[in-house]
Scaffold this active site. Sequence first.
Site, PDB file in Angstrom:
ATOM      1  N   ARG A 135      14.122 -32.003  25.132  1.00  0.00           N
ATOM      2  CA  ARG A 135      13.689 -33.345  25.474  1.00  0.00           C
ATOM      3  C   ARG A 135      13.747 -34.243  24.241  1.00  0.00           C
ATOM      4  NH1 ARG A 135       8.702 -34.733  24.762  1.00  0.00           N
ATOM      5  NH2 ARG A 135       7.826 -32.727  25.424  1.00  0.00           N
TER       6      ARG A 135
ATOM      7  N   TYR B 142      20.836 -58.479  37.788  1.00  0.00           N
ATOM      8  CA  TYR B 142      21.031 -57.262  38.579  1.00  0.00           C
ATOM      9  C   TYR B 142      19.744 -56.959  39.350  1.00  0.00           C
ATOM     10  CZ  TYR B 142      21.085 -52.242  39.494  1.00  0.00           C
ATOM     11  OH  TYR B 142      20.969 -51.017  40.096  1.00  0.00           O
TER      12      TYR B 142
ATOM     13  N   ASP C 287      22.646 -56.807  28.337  1.00  0.00           N
ATOM     14  CA  ASP C 287      23.147 -55.754  29.219  1.00  0.00           C
ATOM     15  C   ASP C 287      24.666 -55.892  29.231  1.00  0.00           C
ATOM     16  OD1 ASP C 287      24.048 -54.184  31.321  1.00  0.00           O
ATOM     17  OD2 ASP C 287      22.326 -54.607  32.594  1.00  0.00           O
TER      18      ASP C 287
ATOM     19  N   LYS D  37      28.441 -46.427  34.685  1.00  0.00           N
ATOM     20  CA  LYS D  37      29.527 -47.309  35.100  1.00  0.00           C
ATOM     21  C   LYS D  37      30.782 -47.068  34.260  1.00  0.00           C
ATOM     22  CE  LYS D  37      26.346 -49.035  37.879  1.00  0.00           C
ATOM     23  NZ  LYS D  37      25.035 -48.580  37.407  1.00  0.00           N
TER      24      LYS D  37
END
Length: 379
Positions: free
Chosen positions: A49, A102, A174, A199
């Site tokens: 982690r 978004y 972004d 993406k």
Amino acid sequence: MSDGFATRAIHAGQDADPTTGSVIVPIHATSTYAQDGVGGQRAGYEYSRTGNPTRTALEECLAALEGGRFARAFASGMAATDAVLRATLRPGDHLVIPDDAYGGTFRLVDKVLSGWGVDYTPVPLSDVDAVRAAIRPNTKVVWIETPTNPLLNIADIAALAQVCRDSGVKLVVDNTFASPYLQQPLELGANVVVHSTTKYLGGHSDVVGGAVVTSDEQLAEQVAFLQNSAGAVPGPFDAWLTLRGLKTLAVRMERHSANAERVVAALSGHPKVAKVFYPGLEDHPGHEVAAKQMRHFGGMVSFTHVDGEQAALDVCARTRLFTLAESLGGVESLIEHPGRMTHASTAGSMLQVPAELVRLSVGIEDAADLVDDILTALG
């Protein structure tokens, strides 16, 4: 001489494995690491982690591609978004967001952070004066997308960076729609870059992830603390898939952009198309800014249907190569209805998208086939 973009995409953080000579970064599928005595970490790893060698390779590559000093990979783009906002905002603070943000970002701000005592103002990011006017004494962040999702509006990153510097506010970009191949926000003055690596960076619709890149050491430490404390980290296979995708980012973005231009040319002037949203069009209000700050204009295209919402839904149902699906940036072309799909969370708000809007993620298939598909669907 510094390496070019495609070279960095293939080599940054990806030296041959010192033990086996493998030229591809291994998938370090382990949750924990043997230590050389209590507190004696071997190669800096103790628990996956907190850190994993495959994830480290991805983070080093992401930083190199965005021209930043630090990068942190997350389990999703929304996890990356949440980490940046929680690192920079406290109850009582204010942020500025796009008036066509978004849907997932809007939902996080409007439904989660607002309950935490954070206020926000949506503004048209193409209007620098409007952004300046929206900044308050308690504003801590101006959050921008450029191009925006799904209306493809353009923000002048350099101009907004100056506004933010003058106001003591952090500018977060972004960069998902453009990718670091087409646009370098940090070089233009932004403080932080955020990606949904799901993406274009992953590029094959087979992995979900996110990333934060910055050269601000203090902010990087805060994001790293949240990454470890909240634990929204990608697994080693997810990191490996994203790293694999980065290797072909440059050539894919060239093809995405070229194909999108062909599709835009076919849509422009079509009797069933009311308006095409694409920054590569000379009559797009953000065209000059986009031409200045982007290498190409990208693979995302939106348009409105003259006959309204049902006609737009019908187009989405009739395509053969454009798959009806959410997300974007994969090698395959996708089509969606933002009002009913990715931006449903904005319904009834000032960010609600037009009901007749269709969004295309133009893939890397043969351009002629894509043009034929969308024209056939339009009838």
